[in-house]
Write an enzyme that holds these catalytic residues in place. Structure first.
Site, PDB file in Angstrom:
ATOM      1  N   CYS A 156       0.854  -1.178   0.000  1.00 16.74           N
ATOM      2  CA  CYS A 156       0.000   0.000   0.000  1.00 16.74           C
ATOM      3  C   CYS A 156       0.894   1.234   0.000  1.00 16.74           C
ATOM      4  O   CYS A 156       2.078   1.155   0.306  1.00 16.74           O
ATOM      5  CB  CYS A 156      -0.872   0.027   1.239  1.00 16.74           C
ATOM      6  N   ARG A 180       2.046   1.092  -5.849  1.00 16.04           N
ATOM      7  CA  ARG A 180       2.153   0.197  -4.695  1.00 16.04           C
ATOM      8  C   ARG A 180       0.845  -0.530  -4.396  1.00 16.04           C
ATOM      9  O   ARG A 180       0.808  -1.466  -3.597  1.00 16.04           O
ATOM     10  CB  ARG A 180       2.558   0.984  -3.450  1.00 16.04           C
ATOM     11  N   TRP A 214      -3.521  -1.981  -1.523  1.00 19.44           N
ATOM     12  CA  TRP A 214      -3.398  -3.297  -2.150  1.00 19.44           C
ATOM     13  C   TRP A 214      -3.904  -4.269  -1.102  1.00 19.44           C
ATOM     14  O   TRP A 214      -3.255  -4.468  -0.066  1.00 19.44           O
ATOM     15  CB  TRP A 214      -1.942  -3.571  -2.516  1.00 19.44           C
ATOM     16  N   ASN A 255       0.053   0.122   6.165  1.00 26.08           N
ATOM     17  CA  ASN A 255       0.621  -0.694   5.094  1.00 26.08           C
ATOM     18  C   ASN A 255       1.213  -1.920   5.758  1.00 26.08           C
ATOM     19  O   ASN A 255       2.051  -1.780   6.644  1.00 26.08           O
ATOM     20  CB  ASN A 255       1.711   0.126   4.380  1.00 26.08           C
ATOM     21  N   GLY A 256       0.765  -3.122   5.362  1.00 28.93           N
ATOM     22  CA  GLY A 256       1.337  -4.333   5.954  1.00 28.93           C
ATOM     23  C   GLY A 256       0.261  -5.267   6.467  1.00 28.93           C
ATOM     24  O   GLY A 256      -0.892  -5.210   6.036  1.00 28.93           O
ATOM     25  N   GLU A 294      12.013 -15.038 -17.595  1.00 31.76           N
ATOM     26  CA  GLU A 294      11.653 -13.629 -17.443  1.00 31.76           C
ATOM     27  C   GLU A 294      10.653 -13.191 -18.530  1.00 31.76           C
ATOM     28  O   GLU A 294       9.696 -12.468 -18.260  1.00 31.76           O
ATOM     29  CB  GLU A 294      12.935 -12.772 -17.475  1.00 31.76           C
ATOM     30  N   LYS A 340       6.903 -11.728 -17.791  1.00 33.29           N
ATOM     31  CA  LYS A 340       6.418 -10.432 -18.281  1.00 33.29           C
ATOM     32  C   LYS A 340       5.077 -10.605 -18.999  1.00 33.29           C
ATOM     33  O   LYS A 340       4.177  -9.798 -18.847  1.00 33.29           O
ATOM     34  CB  LYS A 340       7.439  -9.808 -19.255  1.00 33.29           C
ATOM     35  N   GLU A 357       2.239 -11.415 -16.376  1.00 34.60           N
ATOM     36  CA  GLU A 357       1.797 -10.340 -15.480  1.00 34.60           C
ATOM     37  C   GLU A 357       1.180  -9.171 -16.231  1.00 34.60           C
ATOM     38  O   GLU A 357       0.341  -8.470 -15.680  1.00 34.60           O
ATOM     39  CB  GLU A 357       2.933  -9.870 -14.568  1.00 34.60           C
ATOM     40  N   HIS A 383      10.532 -33.436 -21.724  1.00 34.92           N
ATOM     41  CA  HIS A 383      10.183 -34.104 -20.460  1.00 34.92           C
ATOM     42  C   HIS A 383       8.825 -33.655 -19.950  1.00 34.92           C
ATOM     43  O   HIS A 383       8.594 -33.626 -18.747  1.00 34.92           O
ATOM     44  CB  HIS A 383      11.277 -33.845 -19.418  1.00 34.92           C
ATOM     45  N   LYS A 417       4.091  -2.960  -6.808  1.00 33.12           N
ATOM     46  CA  LYS A 417       5.505  -2.833  -7.153  1.00 33.12           C
ATOM     47  C   LYS A 417       6.419  -3.322  -6.034  1.00 33.12           C
ATOM     48  O   LYS A 417       7.423  -3.966  -6.271  1.00 33.12           O
ATOM     49  CB  LYS A 417       5.797  -1.355  -7.453  1.00 33.12           C
TER      50      LYS A 417
HETATM   51  C1  F6R Z   1       8.088  -8.626 -12.148  1.00 30.75           C
HETATM   52  C2  F6R Z   1       8.512  -7.925 -10.955  1.00 30.75           C
HETATM   53  C3  F6R Z   1       8.577  -8.687  -9.684  1.00 30.75           C
HETATM   54  C4  F6R Z   1       9.751  -8.180  -8.820  1.00 30.75           C
HETATM   55  C5  F6R Z   1       9.700  -8.856  -7.451  1.00 30.75           C
HETATM   56  C6  F6R Z   1      10.882  -8.466  -6.581  1.00 30.75           C
HETATM   57  O1  F6R Z   1       8.085  -7.782 -13.256  1.00 30.75           O
HETATM   58  O2  F6R Z   1       8.759  -6.743 -10.988  1.00 30.75           O
HETATM   59  O3  F6R Z   1       8.672 -10.042  -9.904  1.00 30.75           O
HETATM   60  O4  F6R Z   1      10.947  -8.469  -9.468  1.00 30.75           O
HETATM   61  O5  F6R Z   1       8.520  -8.500  -6.803  1.00 30.75           O
HETATM   62  O6  F6R Z   1      10.936  -7.090  -6.377  1.00 30.75           O
HETATM   63  P1  F6R Z   1      12.269  -6.367  -5.904  1.00 30.75           P
HETATM   64  O7  F6R Z   1      13.268  -6.483  -6.997  1.00 30.75           O
HETATM   65  O8  F6R Z   1      11.862  -4.957  -5.628  1.00 30.75           O
HETATM   66  O9  F6R Z   1      12.716  -7.089  -4.666  1.00 30.75           O
END
Ligand code: F6R
Length: 614
Positions: free
Chosen positions: A2, A27, A74, A98-99, A487, A491, A494, A510, A609
């Site tokens: 949040c 956030r 969030w 937040n938390g 990766e 992407k 998400e 496999h 984020k």
């Molecule tokens: C995906 C993404 C997340 C972050 C993960 C870790 O695009 O952004 O998978 O990589 O939440 O976040 P950080 O790097 O801030 O610890």
């Protein structure tokens, strides 16, 4: 998770708080709210959905007080609706949180037994009840907060407003970040309490970072800090030199697109402090500890990270093991922290985290610290919790990353990991000067190579319409291209909400081969290296079963091109830097697919984020 903004000062709290929340919407964005004093009373306005809904609601509202709190949510406890939106208000107390409060059930039962009327499904409201119960007895906000601190267990950052005392705010933190902004001109005319400095950066560059179990008390024109035992603390102030331009979209349609285009510069910025461009060597300097001494003595490297940062760590393993011949383990932080890991003497534990606040990574780092490991953090946010925990620091230097899907921080991290592998090897006397020069020259070419790949932007925006028809995407790669496949799939999942799996190409037979038919697109990262022929054989197997191939190769690779629906050619580079270049088309592909499907690229559903809860 949040986002929190608290403000006490001479400006209009409504504007400051709403503008601050806009910077924090990454956030959390399922509901938002403000509580601001007006005519001596708390005026609380909340709205379900994105911040825009709240903005519309408060647009014509008057507030004549000088203090307020705001929140963008969030959801953890309770559905994302207006009832559960923050601020929560109980009696004269309003609060944003937040938390997670882990012992909320026990507190709830106790409050219900006392006859409390609980109006939301959140754990946060319960804290407001606890404070309200206290303040009715002692009429002291700071004291009330300090009294209830021992009652709550979990991860929390909380800001509290008391209607009866409209020149006062109290905040405390145990887990998620909370930063105090001080007035730029040192007048003490205004104070900000925010989850991220971005929310106050237009107003000040003076910040104080709260540590866990610290309380901040702002009253009239003064500020005091306390530890959990109520002892006064002297906290250092940091001056931040990020410009506000760095957090704006600068004409791009989305933050993510802007961040994709920043990559040539952000990768160059990441490398700059660690490379001598005259001699084409890596510097071995003091990075919080003496890099040469530490890197010489280590027997093992252990990476901990989450999500995209974890995929970067996987590439770090290939780089360090192959260049330095030092054994490397990689662990998803949420697994590492609970599996009682063996951390041998002389281990270097490297955490990777863009935000520097990811709860699981932070816990993993703390665990490693308890075991006496040497800690090196790679973060984008200096002074973040993870950064502060470590002795050694390397910075992504990417500038603010707002798009929820990490892009430029990932490529910067890969550049840092290249440098780190060279530094470790050099410190151990294992790096021949001629190889060092070659590696460094190759690294210095990367920003220009990313620029070349960014030219695929148009190609993907056109191809997106065709690619939308596939039911699933299988991403394949070998060696350093395997984490890039993971990766790329992440992407797409998400951002475009499409089913995508990343696999080591050799593993395809496999199991995943059974999925392949003509509704399945196979995205393969196949640069020219000694594994290329093996990957091409895997592709033949997939193509024979109807799979449609999208391939990324080096230069004009005729055999790859002939078997592919789409072929993207990458500039020539060493295997070490290939992942930095080859991820860019995958980022573009996910961006354009999501955009053409009409999804919110910067704020994908259900995500946030900075994941400050586990
Ligand atoms: C995906 C993404 C997340 C972050 C993960 C870790 O695009 O952004 O998978 O990589 O939440 O976040 P950080 O790097 O801030 O610890």
């Amino acid at each position: 998770m949040c986002g929190i903004v608290g403000y006490l000062g001479i400006q209009n709290p409504k504007t400051i708080i709403i503008d601050g929340l806009k910077k924090l919407e990454y956030r959390g964005y399922d509901s938002a709210g403000v509580a601001i004093i007006h005519d001596g009373k708390t005026k609380r306005i909340r709205a379900q959905g994105k911040l825009k809904a709240l903005e519309d609601k408060v647009q014509n509202e008057e507030f004549n007080g000088h203090v307020g709190i705001g929140h963008t949510r969030w959801a953890t406890h309770g559905a994302p609706n207006e009832r559960n939106a923050h601020p929560h208000q109980v009696g004269e107390i309003s609060l944003v949180h937040n938390g997670i409060i882990e012992n909320y059930l026990e507190i709830k039962e106790e409050l219900l037994a006392q006859g409390a009327i609980i109006t939301s499904d959140t754990d946060s409201e319960l804290v407001a009840h606890l404070i309200w119960n206290e303040i009715q007895k002692n009429q002291n906000l700071l004291q009330s907060v300090q009294n209830i601190l021992k009652r709550i267990v979990g991860a929390f950052s909380i800001v509290v407003l008391w209607e009866k005392s409209p020149n006062e705010l109290v905040a405390f933190k145990d887990g998620p970040p909370l930063i105090v902004g001080l007035s730029k001109d040192k007048s003490n005319d205004e104070f900000f309490i925010v989850s991220d400095v971005q929310a106050a950066l237009v107003h000040t560059n003076r910040f104080v970072y709260l540590n866990d179990r610290e309380v901040v008390h702002i009253k009239d024109h003064s500020i005091s800090y306390y530890n959990a035992d109520g002892e006064k603390l002297n906290k250092p102030e940091s001056i931040l030199d990020w410009s506000t331009d760095m957090v704006e979209k600068m004409g791009f349609e989305h933050y993510m697109l802007k961040e994709l285009y920043e990559q040539p510069r952000s990768v160059a910025n990441a490398m700059a402090p660690y490379i001598d461009t005259d001699t084409h060597t890596v510097k071995l300097t003091d990075i919080g500890f003496d890099a040469e001494t530490v890197f010489k003595k280590i027997d093992r490297v252990i990476f901990v990270a989450c999500g995209t940062s974890f995929y970067a760590a996987m590439i770090g393993k290939y780089l360090i093991e192959q260049i330095c011949r030092v054994p490397v383990d990689t662990d998803v932080a949420s697994e590492f922290r609970y599996r009682r890991p063996v951390i041998p003497k002389n281990s270097l534990v490297i955490s990777i985290s863009q935000s520097g606040e990811t709860a699981d990574t932070l816990a993993a780092v703390r665990l490693a610290k308890e075991h006496g490991a040497e800690l090196l953090s790679i973060t984008n946010v200096a002074h973040s919790s993870i950064d502060r925990e470590a002795a050694g620091h390397m910075y992504m230097n990417s500038g603010v990353e707002i798009g929820v899907a990490s892009t430029k921080a990932f490529t910067s991290t890969l550049a840092i990991l290249n440098i780190l592998a060279l530094q470790i090897s050099k410190a151990r006397g294992a790096l021949a000067p001629v190889s060092e020069k070659q590696y460094v020259q190759n690294l210095l070419a990367v920003p220009g190579q990313i620029e070349v790949v960014l030219a695929y932007d148009k190609y993907f925006s056109e191809a997106a319409e065709q690619l939308k028809k596939y039911k699933g995407f299988l991403y394949l790669g070998r060696g350093v291209s395997y984490p890039i496949a993971l990766e790329g799939a992440l992407k797409l999942k998400e951002l475009a909400y499409m089913h995508a799996e990343g696999y080591a190409a050799g593993e395809m037979k496999h199991g995943p081969l059974a999925l392949i038919d003509d509704n399945m697109a196979i995205v393969v990262v196949a640069p020219t290296d000694e594994l290329l022929d093996k990957t091409i054989s895997n592709l033949q197997e997939a193509k024979a079963r109807g799979g449609k191939i999208i391939s990324i190769g080096t230069g004009e690779n005729k055999s790859l091109k002939s078997m592919s629906e789409y072929y993207l050619s990458l500039p020539h580079s060493l295997w070490t830097t290939n992942p930095i270049i080859s991820v860019v088309p995958l980022q573009l592909m996910a961006y354009h697919l999501a955009h053409s499907l009409g999804y919110d690229v910067d704020q994908p559903r259900n995500l946030a984020k900075s994941v400050t809860v586990e």
